[in-house]
Design a protein around this motif. Structure first.
Motif, mmCIF file in Angstrom:
data_model
loop_
_atom_site.group_PDB
_atom_site.id
_atom_site.type_symbol
_atom_site.label_atom_id
_atom_site.label_comp_id
_atom_site.label_asym_id
_atom_site.label_seq_id
_atom_site.Cartn_x
_atom_site.Cartn_y
_atom_site.Cartn_z
ATOM 1 N N SER A 287 3.894 -3.731 0.636
ATOM 2 C CA SER A 287 4.902 -4.774 0.860
ATOM 3 C C SER A 287 4.545 -6.134 0.280
ATOM 4 N N ALA A 288 3.309 -6.302 -0.171
ATOM 5 C CA ALA A 288 2.902 -7.624 -0.691
ATOM 6 C C ALA A 288 3.579 -7.880 -2.028
ATOM 7 N N ALA A 289 4.381 -8.905 -2.116
ATOM 8 C CA ALA A 289 5.137 -9.192 -3.341
ATOM 9 C C ALA A 289 4.213 -9.537 -4.502
ATOM 10 N N ASP A 290 3.031 -10.163 -4.204
ATOM 11 C CA ASP A 290 2.109 -10.519 -5.288
ATOM 12 C C ASP A 290 1.139 -9.381 -5.626
ATOM 13 N N HIS A 291 1.066 -8.400 -4.725
ATOM 14 C CA HIS A 291 0.160 -7.255 -4.930
ATOM 15 C C HIS A 291 0.944 -5.977 -4.613
ATOM 16 N N GLY B 275 1.775 -2.426 -4.909
ATOM 17 C CA GLY B 275 1.245 -1.172 -5.431
ATOM 18 C C GLY B 275 -0.165 -1.301 -5.932
ATOM 19 N N SER B 276 -0.600 -2.473 -6.350
ATOM 20 C CA SER B 276 -1.970 -2.716 -6.797
ATOM 21 C C SER B 276 -2.218 -4.215 -6.785
ATOM 22 N N CYS B 277 -3.494 -4.570 -6.707
ATOM 23 C CA CYS B 277 -3.846 -5.988 -6.649
ATOM 24 C C CYS B 277 -3.387 -6.700 -7.919
ATOM 25 N N GLY B 278 -2.720 -7.896 -7.728
ATOM 26 C CA GLY B 278 -2.303 -8.743 -8.835
ATOM 27 C C GLY B 278 -0.998 -8.345 -9.481
ATOM 28 N N ARG B 279 -0.329 -7.288 -8.985
ATOM 29 C CA ARG B 279 0.930 -6.854 -9.602
ATOM 30 C C ARG B 279 2.107 -7.521 -8.889
ATOM 31 N N THR B 280 2.848 -8.374 -9.642
ATOM 32 C CA THR B 280 3.992 -9.073 -9.065
ATOM 33 C C THR B 280 5.275 -8.320 -9.437
ATOM 34 N N CYS B 281 6.349 -8.597 -8.704
ATOM 35 C CA CYS B 281 7.623 -7.908 -8.905
ATOM 36 C C CYS B 281 8.596 -8.706 -9.738
ATOM 37 N N CYS C 203 9.114 -5.997 -3.070
ATOM 38 C CA CYS C 203 8.192 -4.867 -2.990
ATOM 39 C C CYS C 203 8.565 -4.012 -1.784
ATOM 40 N N ALA C 204 8.777 -2.722 -1.985
ATOM 41 C CA ALA C 204 9.131 -1.796 -0.908
ATOM 42 C C ALA C 204 8.389 -0.493 -1.134
ATOM 43 N N SER C 205 7.569 -0.134 -0.108
ATOM 44 C CA SER C 205 6.765 1.101 -0.175
ATOM 45 C C SER C 205 5.880 1.128 -1.409
ATOM 46 N N GLY C 206 5.350 -0.022 -1.778
ATOM 47 C CA GLY C 206 4.415 -0.119 -2.879
ATOM 48 C C GLY C 206 5.050 -0.076 -4.246
ATOM 49 N N ALA C 207 6.383 -0.202 -4.295
ATOM 50 C CA ALA C 207 7.072 -0.176 -5.583
ATOM 51 C C ALA C 207 8.012 -1.363 -5.672
ATOM 52 N N CYS C 208 8.015 -1.972 -6.850
ATOM 53 C CA CYS C 208 8.913 -3.108 -7.057
ATOM 54 C C CYS C 208 10.340 -2.634 -7.185
ATOM 55 N N ARG C 209 11.237 -3.387 -6.583
ATOM 56 C CA ARG C 209 12.665 -3.110 -6.701
ATOM 57 C C ARG C 209 13.334 -4.362 -7.236
ATOM 58 N N ILE C 210 14.067 -4.191 -8.348
ATOM 59 C CA ILE C 210 14.751 -5.326 -8.966
ATOM 60 C C ILE C 210 16.033 -5.588 -8.194
ATOM 61 N N THR C 211 16.203 -6.796 -7.743
ATOM 62 C CA THR C 211 17.423 -7.165 -7.011
ATOM 63 C C THR C 211 18.462 -7.822 -7.902
ATOM 64 N N ALA C 212 18.045 -8.427 -9.013
ATOM 65 C CA ALA C 212 19.014 -9.044 -9.928
ATOM 66 C C ALA C 212 18.379 -9.214 -11.292
ATOM 67 N N CYS C 213 19.171 -8.893 -12.375
ATOM 68 C CA CYS C 213 18.716 -9.089 -13.757
ATOM 69 C C CYS C 213 19.315 -10.375 -14.308
ATOM 70 N N LEU C 214 18.677 -10.888 -15.345
ATOM 71 C CA LEU C 214 19.226 -12.046 -16.048
ATOM 72 C C LEU C 214 20.493 -11.634 -16.783
ATOM 73 N N PRO C 215 21.416 -12.564 -17.081
ATOM 74 C CA PRO C 215 22.654 -12.214 -17.811
ATOM 75 C C PRO C 215 22.347 -11.480 -19.126
#
Length: 769
Positions: free
Chosen positions: A419-423, A425-431, A441-453
């Motif tokens: 659940s750590a947004a800055d870590h 799934g692994s240390c130092g991995r941001t979403c 971060c959900a269950s150790g995997a990043c989930r994209i909530t919004a993309c750039l135009p």
């Protein structure tokens, strides 16, 4: 008064027959009577009463009529006459003299009967039936069997019980060594009937006690030999044949075939073949072959029989407990003690921590967290860590879902990577990745909530962010999954809109509409041949991206119905065949599509006469002339090469034409062939200005006069032959048509003439379609 028997013998026989019939009737109808004697005789095939011999002498009947009446009366009564049938009964045989069929008096019943059993006077081969009191077929004594009779063959004995001639009645009638059983002599003996010399009576049978197995030497002394088929020889039991694999090795019949050659070590395989001894071995015979078994603690590991069981499996490490069972515990040097493998010494980095020799030194002390470096030395495990042993020294790793991200070893793996947004799934991995506006971060995997135009996560992998630029990516043009694949082209995405990038080979975007891609096949489009906007001229066809001539004027008109009459280039056999040529196409007359193949000028007169080679050879004549208005004789290359299904033959003018529906490979092939008569009449040639008053029925292609002599016959390549008698018989004066020759040899290319028919030289044309 007595008379001779000759006069009444037939009546006696008739009476006997009737008497037999009455007896049969009585036997059939008397339900309570005993018909056994009759039945027994019938079963033996006894003859009927007509076969029974009559007494040689008997008093004749006083009156034949009376005798017949008596017989009829007996038949009607259905039984033998009783005393009431005689006037006063009888008291002696003399009282029955008046009834020759019944000459004996039965004093018990006072009836005259055929015979009396007590004084049987029936003829030989017959006896007096005690029930019917009449003579019937059968014997009463052996003399009745002296000759062959109905009772049996000659030389046999009379059985008084059945009155049948049989082989024997008593044992005395049979030869020595046989007994009478069921009137048949069969082999047998008893005290009164001894056996022939050399045989003994045993159990009622004559046997040879010198050779009989059941009575060997004496009665009831049955031979039985162990493991063998017995034999009786000279009254003594002996071995006949040994059973199976047994053998009589001691030659003693008392114990039979005493030796089993399959299991007796003294006679293994055969008598006298004893098995040899070997060191440390116990010997036995198995299956007829010597087999050896090692004594406990020893084994034959080298396979050499001479040295026996040479290996002590109690102490030999290479054969510990059994041959080939090496004592080499896992990760250790082994030792063999009392036939059991034990651990001698563990290899470096291993330990026998469970004390079980069977799995050797089972523990790797270099990696085991419970015995790290030595048995019993366990590694500690702080929070959210998994202990580890590396090269015999304790270490630790983080538990699944946790990470040691702060660099402090003592607090274990403090970070929850699920659940750590800055870590995440692994240390130092941001979403937050490329093209991403926001993520979590959900269950150790990043989930994209919004993309750039103008960006999208089309591969569904948050690790690379919103990787797709939908403005320029052909596979996702304007949105994920919106592939830009124009028809017959490679697509291009420009400003999120799909356009044609490059057309596939042989296709063109000639209408400029990206929606239908490269819609034109420039390899075959007459309007865009080889490239957009490059149109083939009228009369040409696009083939392989290049404009090429069409095969015929008919093909041009089919492709271009509005094409005008004029000169076109034709190529009947395509680019791979002969060279293309120019020809005039009549696109207006009779449906259009007509190709001009031959034209005859009005002079000189015989250029295309009947005998001109141009009609049948492959040459051309003034092929460059294509204008039908020119008064020039011409033969086009189309005459030799163009197939057709119809011809237009014009004479005098282009409007005075006859059409013939004829199929041919070319005009040359048609005029090279045999005569082909048409179905026209002379009147059809009025269109050529012919009034029809002269002519005959020779009309068509290659027609000729059958009446003229060789060299003087009139002929026409096409037309009608003419004669002033309106017939084709005899000589023909000339013809009307194309390529004619008159009776007198005059040649005309087109027109009419020769002989008394006036000659005219005109123009002619041949078109095909």
């Amino acid at each position: 008064m007595r008379t001779s028997l000759e006069g009444w013998r037939p009546w006696v026989l008739a009476a006997l027959f009737l008497n037999g019939a009455v007896a049969c009737s009585a036997a059939d109808t008397n339900a309570g009577g005993d018909a056994a004697p009759e039945t027994a005789l019938e079963d033996r095939g006894a003859p009927d009463t007509l076969d029974v011999p009559t007494e040689p002498e008997a008093p004749p009947a006083p009156d034949v009529t009376d005798t017949a009446d008596t017989a009829v009366a007996q038949d009607s009564a259905g039984d033998t006459p009783d005393a009431s049938d005689t006037p006063s009964g009888c008291g002696a045989d003399g009282d029955c003299a008046s009834t020759p069929m019944t000459p004996v008096c039965d004093t018990a019943t006072r009836r005259c009967v055929g015979c009396a059993p007590a004084m049987d006077r029936c003829a030989a081969g017959t006896y007096c039936d005690p029930m019917a009191l009449r003579c019937v077929a059968g014997c009463r004594a052996d003399d009745g069997c002296a000759a062959a009779t109905d009772a049996g063959p000659a030389g046999r004995r009379c059985d008084p019980a059945t009155h049948a001639c049989v082989e024997c009645v008593t044992n005395a009638h049979c030869a020595a060594g046989t007994l009478c059983v069921g009137n048949v002599c069969v082999a047998g003996c008893n005290a009164e009937r001894p056996c022939p010399m050399g045989q003994t009576c045993c159990g009622g049978a004559c046997v040879d006690t010198q050779a009989n197995l059941a009575h060997c030497g004496r009665c009831d002394a049955r031979c039985a030999v162990p493991n063998a088929t017995p034999a009786c020889m000279n009254g003594m039991c002996a071995v006949g044949t040994c059973t199976g694999t047994f053998a009589d090795c001691d030659r003693d019949a008392a114990n039979g075939c005493e030796a089993s050659t399959l299991s007796d070590a003294r006679h293994c395989g055969a008598c006298g073949m004893a098995c040899a001894s070997r060191p440390n071995r116990a010997v036995e015979c198995a299956g007829g072959r010597c087999a050896y078994m090692c004594v406990p603690g020893f084994a034959d590991c080298d396979g050499m029989t001479a040295n026996g069981c040479e290996t002590d499996t109690r102490t030999t490490a290479a054969h510990c407990g059994a041959c080939g069972r090496g004592c080499s515990p896992a990760n250790a040097a082994g030792a063999c003690v009392a036939g059991a493998c034990t651990v001698g010494m563990c290899n470096a980095g291993f330990g026998d921590c469970d004390g079980m020799a069977s799995n050797g030194c089972e523990t790797d002390t270099r990696t085991s967290v419970m015995a790290c470096g030595a048995c019993g030395r366990a590694c500690p495990s702080p929070a959210h860590t998994v202990p580890a042993c590396v090269a015999g020294a304790c270490a630790r790793t983080c538990a699944a879902g946790y990470g040691e991200c702060n660099g402090a070893v003592d607090d274990g793996c403090e970070t929850d990577l699920s659940s750590a947004a800055d870590h995440c799934g692994s240390c130092g991995r941001t979403c937050v990745g490329p093209g991403v506006a926001s993520g979590e971060c959900a269950s150790g995997a990043c989930r994209i909530t919004a993309c750039l135009p103008s960006f999208a996560d089309c591969d569904g992998m948050a690790g690379n962010g919103c990787e797709t630029d939908t403005r320029t990516t052909a596979a996702h043009c304007g949105g994920c999954g919106m592939a830009c694949t124009p028809r017959n082209a490679a697509g291009a995405c420009v400003g999120s809109a799909c356009t044609v990038g490059a057309c596939n080979a042989g296709f063109g975007d000639c209408d400029g509409m990206a929606g239908n891609g490269c819609e034109t096949d420039v390899r075959a489009s007459d309007a865009h041949c080889g490239a957009c906007g490059r149109a083939c001229a009228v009369g040409a066809v696009c083939s392989g991206g290049s404009c090429a001539p069409r095969a015929s004027c008919a093909a041009i008109r089919a492709a271009s119905p509005s094409a005008p009459s004029g000169t076109y280039t034709l190529d009947p056999d395509g680019a791979e065949g002969a060279a293309a040529f120019s020809a005039y196409c009549d696109m207006a007359s009779d449906g259009g599509g007509w190709t001009l193949v031959l034209m005859a000028a009005s002079s000189p007169a015989g250029t295309l006469g009947y005998d001109a080679a141009a009609w049948t050879d492959t040459s051309t004549l003034n092929p460059a002339v294509t204008d039908p208005a020119m008064n020039v004789s011409m033969k086009s290359a189309a005459f030799n090469a163009l197939p057709f299904e119809a011809l237009r033959l014009c004479l005098g003018s282009l409007t005075a034409c006859l059409r013939e529906d004829v199929t041919a490979a070319s005009a040359r092939a048609l005029f090279l062939g045999a005569e082909r008569l048409g179905a026209r009449s002379v009147g059809d040639f009025r269109v050529w200005g012919y009034n029809g008053t002269l002519g005959c029925n020779r009309i068509g292609f290659n027609v000729f006069d059958v009446g003229g002599g060789a060299g003087a016959r009139a002929r026409c390549r096409y037309g009608v032959l003419l004669n002033n008698e309106s017939t084709c018989e005899g000589s023909v004066d000339g013809g009307r048509g194309l390529g004619c020759r008159g009776y007198y040899g005059t040649q005309i290319s087109a027109g009419q003439g020769d002989g008394i028919v006036s000659t005219s030289h005109e123009r002619g044309w041949i078109f095909v379609r």
